[in-house]
Design a protein around this motif. Structure first.
Motif, PDB file in Angstrom:
ATOM      1  N   ARG A  67     -77.913-129.573  -1.835  1.00 48.50           N
ATOM      2  CA  ARG A  67     -76.596-129.755  -2.638  1.00 48.50           C
ATOM      3  C   ARG A  67     -76.107-128.725  -3.513  1.00 48.50           C
ATOM      4  NH1 ARG A  67     -78.524-136.165  -4.091  1.00 48.50           N
ATOM      5  NH2 ARG A  67     -78.139-137.149  -2.182  1.00 48.50           N
ATOM      6  N   LEU A  68     -76.825-128.101  -3.843  1.00 44.77           N
ATOM      7  CA  LEU A  68     -76.516-126.944  -4.617  1.00 44.77           C
ATOM      8  C   LEU A  68     -76.038-125.942  -3.786  1.00 44.77           C
ATOM      9  CD1 LEU A  68     -79.190-126.529  -7.706  1.00 44.77           C
ATOM     10  CD2 LEU A  68     -76.578-127.311  -7.912  1.00 44.77           C
ATOM     11  N   MET A  69     -76.576-125.683  -2.649  1.00 43.95           N
ATOM     12  CA  MET A  69     -76.046-124.819  -1.646  1.00 43.95           C
ATOM     13  C   MET A  69     -74.508-124.969  -1.397  1.00 43.95           C
ATOM     14  SD  MET A  69     -79.329-124.286   1.181  1.00 43.95           S
ATOM     15  CE  MET A  69     -80.859-123.895   0.348  1.00 43.95           C
ATOM     16  N   VAL A  70     -74.359-126.293  -1.120  1.00 43.72           N
ATOM     17  CA  VAL A  70     -73.121-126.870  -0.670  1.00 43.72           C
ATOM     18  C   VAL A  70     -72.086-126.809  -1.937  1.00 43.72           C
ATOM     19  CG1 VAL A  70     -71.825-128.765   0.449  1.00 43.72           C
ATOM     20  CG2 VAL A  70     -73.896-128.276   1.249  1.00 43.72           C
ATOM     21  N   GLU A  71     -72.558-127.206  -3.060  1.00 42.22           N
ATOM     22  CA  GLU A  71     -71.490-127.278  -4.201  1.00 42.22           C
ATOM     23  C   GLU A  71     -71.380-126.182  -5.315  1.00 42.22           C
ATOM     24  OE1 GLU A  71     -73.315-130.586  -6.184  1.00 42.22           O
ATOM     25  OE2 GLU A  71     -73.048-131.970  -4.567  1.00 42.22           O
ATOM     26  N   VAL A  72     -72.165-125.287  -5.097  1.00 46.98           N
ATOM     27  CA  VAL A  72     -72.117-124.008  -6.317  1.00 46.98           C
ATOM     28  C   VAL A  72     -72.115-122.875  -5.256  1.00 46.98           C
ATOM     29  CG1 VAL A  72     -73.304-122.677  -8.011  1.00 46.98           C
ATOM     30  CG2 VAL A  72     -73.546-125.344  -7.767  1.00 46.98           C
ATOM     31  N   PRO A  73     -70.690-122.129  -5.234  1.00 51.31           N
ATOM     32  CA  PRO A  73     -70.358-120.870  -4.738  1.00 51.31           C
ATOM     33  C   PRO A  73     -71.367-119.765  -4.961  1.00 51.31           C
ATOM     34  CG  PRO A  73     -68.405-121.765  -5.476  1.00 51.31           C
ATOM     35  CD  PRO A  73     -69.510-122.560  -6.010  1.00 51.31           C
ATOM     36  N   GLN A  74     -71.754-119.712  -6.126  1.00 50.42           N
ATOM     37  CA  GLN A  74     -72.983-118.588  -6.681  1.00 50.42           C
ATOM     38  C   GLN A  74     -74.054-118.680  -5.785  1.00 50.42           C
ATOM     39  OE1 GLN A  74     -71.060-120.700  -8.692  1.00 50.42           O
ATOM     40  NE2 GLN A  74     -71.584-119.937 -10.910  1.00 50.42           N
ATOM     41  N   VAL A  75     -74.353-120.004  -5.515  1.00 47.26           N
ATOM     42  CA  VAL A  75     -75.811-120.360  -4.961  1.00 47.26           C
ATOM     43  C   VAL A  75     -75.676-120.033  -3.319  1.00 47.26           C
ATOM     44  CG1 VAL A  75     -77.512-122.007  -4.388  1.00 47.26           C
ATOM     45  CG2 VAL A  75     -76.637-121.847  -6.809  1.00 47.26           C
ATOM     46  N   ARG A  76     -74.620-120.396  -3.075  1.00 53.84           N
ATOM     47  CA  ARG A  76     -74.406-119.967  -1.584  1.00 53.84           C
ATOM     48  C   ARG A  76     -74.268-118.309  -1.370  1.00 53.84           C
ATOM     49  NH1 ARG A  76     -71.195-122.291   2.633  1.00 53.84           N
ATOM     50  NH2 ARG A  76     -71.337-124.451   1.618  1.00 53.84           N
ATOM     51  N   SER A  77     -73.694-117.848  -2.126  1.00 56.14           N
ATOM     52  CA  SER A  77     -73.379-116.318  -1.970  1.00 56.14           C
ATOM     53  C   SER A  77     -74.812-115.475  -2.190  1.00 56.14           C
ATOM     54  CB  SER A  77     -72.414-115.703  -3.089  1.00 56.14           C
ATOM     55  OG  SER A  77     -72.654-114.490  -3.140  1.00 56.14           O
ATOM     56  N   ARG A  78     -75.630-116.118  -3.132  1.00 49.61           N
ATOM     57  CA  ARG A  78     -76.888-115.393  -3.268  1.00 49.61           C
ATOM     58  C   ARG A  78     -77.932-115.639  -1.962  1.00 49.61           C
ATOM     59  NH1 ARG A  78     -78.756-111.219  -6.214  1.00 49.61           N
ATOM     60  NH2 ARG A  78     -80.972-111.387  -6.907  1.00 49.61           N
ATOM     61  N   LEU A  79     -77.796-117.077  -1.641  1.00 51.41           N
ATOM     62  CA  LEU A  79     -78.373-117.464  -0.721  1.00 51.41           C
ATOM     63  C   LEU A  79     -78.193-116.458   0.736  1.00 51.41           C
ATOM     64  CD1 LEU A  79     -80.313-119.306   0.975  1.00 51.41           C
ATOM     65  CD2 LEU A  79     -78.564-120.900   1.423  1.00 51.41           C
TER      66      LEU A  79
END
Length: 210
Positions: free
Chosen positions: A126-138
């Protein structure tokens, strides 16, 4: 009082004492982070709060995780995929080896505390979807895992890990699995994740041996 889970995962019990202590510290930091995020949200959670909850110093947190996003994304079972691929039968089709290795890694991740690990996996998705910083770091960290897969696939196919086909296949797989996790999270994590992974892999062809 810490709320961190400090037991060592079954898959890591072969490690030496020093490595196991490091792993327990990493897990304590991760568990503290997830607990705080559940209580107050991702943005409101600071490294200082994580350190206090995990009973370590902020510098220790940064020694294990360069950024807050890394705490969320790091999985102690990620390196298993390379080893599990190497352990598959040499004459087994590459795609079948991938399917079985991924399945086994997911099963091992749930061995010690299925409810806890499932809950953690859902929150991470859910954090991957909801938090842009997490998605970018991923997206940045995917290349590291992709290189591990490159090495394992190169060995299985008699190719070099820098061959274009190996690199494209490995990174294509990483991207596909990421999209699978996002799809799972967008569906409120109701679908059976291993089944979604099987459907994802079914869209690939086997990587030919050289």
């Amino acid at each position: 009082m810490t709320t961190a889970r400090t037991s060592v995962p079954e898959a890591a019990r072969h490690l030496g004492l020093r490595e196991r202590k490091k792993l327990k510290t990493r897990m304590a930091i991760r568990d503290a982070t997830y607990a705080l995020i559940k209580e107050q949200g991702y943005d409101a959670t600071t490294v200082e709060q994580i350190a206090e909850r995990a009973e370590v110093s902020p510098s220790t947190v940064f020694r294990y995780f360069p950024a807050k996003e890394d705490i969320v994304l790091t999985d102690e079972y990620d390196p298993l995929l390379e080893r599990l691929l190497r352990e598959r039968p040499a004459d087994e089709p590459v795609l079948e080896s991938l399917r079985r290795a991924i399945r086994e890694a997911m099963a091992m991740a749930l061995t010690d505390d299925p409810a806890h690990e499932q809950d953690e996996m859902v929150l991470r998705a859910r954090l991957m979807v909801e938090v842009p910083q997490v998605r970018s770091r991923l997206m940045e960290s995917m290349s590291v895992t992709g290189r591990l897969v490159c090495r394992a696939l190169a060995e299985r196919t008699g190719r070099h890990e820098n061959d274009l086909e190996v690199r494209v296949y490995s990174m294509g797989l990483m991207g596909a699995l990421l999209e699978t996790m996002i799809y799972w999270a967008e569906g409120d994590c109701r679908d059976d994740l291993p089944e979604l992974v099987d459907r994802t892999l079914a869209t690939f062809k086997d990587l030919p041996r050289r």
